[in-house]
Design a protein around this motif. Structure first.
Motif, short mmCIF file in Angstrom:
data_model
loop_
_atom_site.label_atom_id
_atom_site.label_comp_id
_atom_site.label_asym_id
_atom_site.label_seq_id
_atom_site.Cartn_x
_atom_site.Cartn_y
_atom_site.Cartn_z
N ALA A 284 -11.57 11.94 -15.48
CA ALA A 284 -11.34 12.48 -16.89
C ALA A 284 -12.51 12.61 -17.71
CB ALA A 284 -10.23 12.00 -17.52
N GLY A 285 -13.65 12.19 -17.21
CA GLY A 285 -14.92 12.37 -17.72
C GLY A 285 -14.99 12.51 -19.39
N GLY A 286 -14.84 11.64 -20.12
CA GLY A 286 -15.19 11.65 -21.54
C GLY A 286 -14.07 12.46 -22.42
N LEU A 287 -12.84 12.90 -21.43
CA LEU A 287 -11.64 13.51 -22.18
C LEU A 287 -11.16 12.67 -23.21
CD1 LEU A 287 -9.87 15.59 -19.33
CD2 LEU A 287 -11.28 16.42 -21.37
N ARG A 288 -10.51 13.28 -24.27
CA ARG A 288 -9.62 12.61 -25.35
C ARG A 288 -8.15 13.39 -25.77
NH1 ARG A 288 -14.01 12.03 -30.12
NH2 ARG A 288 -13.50 14.06 -30.33
N PRO A 289 -7.48 12.49 -26.08
CA PRO A 289 -6.21 13.13 -26.34
C PRO A 289 -6.39 14.23 -27.61
CG PRO A 289 -5.83 10.85 -26.48
CD PRO A 289 -7.22 11.16 -26.19
N GLY A 290 -5.59 15.57 -27.07
CA GLY A 290 -6.05 16.44 -28.24
C GLY A 290 -7.19 17.55 -27.86
N ASP A 291 -7.70 17.35 -26.59
CA ASP A 291 -8.82 18.25 -26.14
C ASP A 291 -8.22 19.16 -25.28
OD1 ASP A 291 -10.94 16.75 -27.17
OD2 ASP A 291 -11.50 15.58 -25.21
N TRP A 292 -8.79 20.37 -25.29
CA TRP A 292 -8.57 21.49 -24.24
C TRP A 292 -9.45 21.02 -23.08
CZ3 TRP A 292 -4.58 23.85 -25.84
CH2 TRP A 292 -4.51 24.56 -27.02
N ALA A 293 -8.71 21.14 -21.90
CA ALA A 293 -9.62 21.11 -20.88
C ALA A 293 -9.42 22.18 -19.76
CB ALA A 293 -9.44 19.74 -19.93
N ASP A 294 -10.46 22.78 -19.08
CA ASP A 294 -10.44 23.88 -18.13
C ASP A 294 -10.47 22.98 -16.95
OD1 ASP A 294 -10.28 26.20 -19.94
OD2 ASP A 294 -12.40 25.60 -20.37
N VAL A 295 -9.11 23.39 -15.98
CA VAL A 295 -9.19 22.73 -14.88
C VAL A 295 -8.75 23.72 -13.60
CG1 VAL A 295 -8.26 20.64 -15.97
CG2 VAL A 295 -6.53 22.42 -15.11
N GLU A 296 -8.98 23.09 -12.42
CA GLU A 296 -8.68 23.78 -11.12
C GLU A 296 -7.49 23.04 -10.35
OE1 GLU A 296 -11.64 24.62 -8.45
OE2 GLU A 296 -10.39 25.28 -7.09
#
Ligand code: SF4
Length: 473
Positions: free
Chosen positions: A438-450
């Motif tokens: 999850a490299g540095g993600l936080r709740p409320g972030d958008w993340a682009d994933v595959e």
């Protein structure tokens, strides 16, 4: 009839306000000020007090003069001709000396009398229309929020995580489903006016909310009780109705998810908005059954609609549409063949998300009187069979997402990685997207994933480095 209820300078209520502290002067550079003229009887006076109490609690000050006010509210009397004349004269005086005037009270019940003489008034409402008056004040003189002094944040106190919020658009229900006692408990449908709802949504978005979940008992019936009342929001007219709500919310640039929609024909209008991603391509429709005869006994809204044909048409227009629903098995009188009809219906509908309940009687519900209550062990078997069937459909639909790229919203982050949701997942009730590194993600972030794998209800994914991976609030 009484005269002006609380004579004061220029006939405007002067409410004592404590001297502004230095701090207050610094942080609330421009406190909005409302002038208020209250005419007529003690009932009107009480109405004025209620409106003023709410305005004060929202941080407005009450101005002692027309000139110092940013806007003036005139609470009128329409009891006899002399009172009407006095009201019309006072409105004229307020318009001349201030220019921004909202009219309420008894004469407001005859808006044509006011508007033919004073077409420049901003809004006319009738007696005891507190919410409408407050809403008009908010529209023309928005409240200021001061985080140092206000105990309540502008978005209100919420129990959800900061990045999503429920938006309740109405209370009560006009339907008569035979298994339900909500209309008896909560009363008939009472819709909030659309400008009130849109302003709340706007405040939530400004406070950092990234996903709004629209809720009610019957979202598709929104506004029918107030004849689709028109209102202005951001200089555009909207009507208090389902499609205008979706259009308005769709301008906010955040996820908007529609729950508790019934498959009435007018719901078709929202599908193009979903195809354009102005609102999420997601519909939560509590179908409850697939057999027309059971639906009729349940007295479900829109039970006579050809829903399967409609679902096919929706998916043609918006192939990514996610459909979630709930069902009741073992409803009184449900025969084996009606239950098989339900399974066949599910096979054809291919719903993405399904919840299922075994029927249980509720005190006061009309269905209690129906014949043929289904024994508990048959209910249990039917429940298991329906869940098995819907799990297989869910797994096959999720498998199609393998290898696709999508944007997700992160709900939580822990040692195992992040737990996020896609457009197809409502919080608490649907599946999730697990992101391992999850490299540095936080709740409320958008993340682009595959998407890397899929099981029955959930997906797994890796961050899509090519897409830049994340964005923070
Ligand atoms: S189950 Fe039927 S009656 Fe009960 S709240 Fe829903 S639509 Fe209204």
């Amino acid at each position: 009839m009484q005269g002006r209820a609380a004579p004061a300078e220029s006939g405007i209520f002067t409410m004592s306000s404590r001297p502004a502290t230095r701090r207050r002067a610094q942080t609330r550079a421009r406190t909005p000020k409302v002038g208020f003229v209250s005419l007529g009887c003690p009932k009107a006076l009480v109405d004025s007090e209620r409106i003023l109490t709410t305005l004060r609690a929202e941080g407005y000050e009450v101005s002692p003069t027309y000139e110092q006010a940013d806007l003036v509210v005139v609470n009128t009397c329409g009891f006899i001709d002399a009172a009407i004349d006095e009201s019309l004269q006072t409105i004229g005086e307020a318009l001349e000396r201030n220019g921004k005037v909202i009219v309420t009270g008894c004469l407001g019940a005859r808006p044509e009398r006011i508007l033919e003489r004073h077409p420049r008034v901003l809004k006319v409402t009738g007696p005891q229309t507190y919410a409408e008056v407050l809403s008009a004040v908010h529209e023309h003189l928005p409240p200021q929020h001061d985080p140092f002094f206000d105990l309540v944040p502008p978005q209100g106190v919420r129990l959800t995580p900061p990045h999503y919020a429920y938006l309740k658009i109405s209370e009560g229900c006009n339907n008569k489903c035979s298994f339900c006692i909500i209309p008896a408990l909560r009363g008939r449908l009472a819709s909030r006016r659309i400008d009130d709802v849109l302003r709340e949504a706007e405040r939530l978005a400004a406070a950092g909310v990234r996903e709004l979940l629209v809720i009610s008992q019957d979202t598709s019936a929104y506004g029918t009780d107030i004849r689709y009342a028109p209102a202005v929001w951001r200089d555009r007219e909207y009507r208090t109705r389902f499609i205008d709500l979706a259009r308005g919310l769709g301008t906010l640039g955040i996820w908007v998810r529609l729950h508790y929609v019934y498959p009435y024909p007018h719901v078709d209008e929202v599908i193009p908005l979903m195809a354009e991603r102005r609102v999420l391509p997601y519909l939560d429709i509590p179908f409850q059954h697939g057999s027309p005869s059971v639906l009729k006994r349940m007295r479900r809204p829109a039970h006579a609609e050809d829903v399967l044909r409609r679902i096919a048409a929706w998916r043609e227009q918006c192939p990514d549409l996610t459909l979630r629903s709930t069902f009741i098995v073992g409803f009184p009188g449900e025969t084996d063949s009606e239950f098989e009809e339900l399974l066949d219906w599910l096979d054809e509908a291919q719903l993405d998300r399904v919840g299922c309940f075994k029927y249980s009687p509720v005190e006061g519900a009309a269905a209690n009187a129906l014949a043929g209550h289904v024994p508990a062990e048959i209910q249990e078997q039917r429940h298991a069979r329906l869940m098995e069937r819907s799990a297989a459909i869910s797994a096959s639909r999720l498998a199609r997402r393998m290898g696709t790229r999508m944007r997700v919203l992160v709900d939580s982050v822990g040692e195992q990685g992040a737990v996020a949701r896609s457009e197809a997942d409502a919080p608490e009730i649907d599946g999730v997207v697990r992101i391992a590194a999850a490299g540095g993600l936080r709740p409320g972030d958008w993340a682009d994933v595959e998407i890397t794998s899929a099981d029955t209800y959930d997906l797994s994914a890796r961050l899509d480095c090519a897409a830049g991976a994340t964005s923070r609030r």
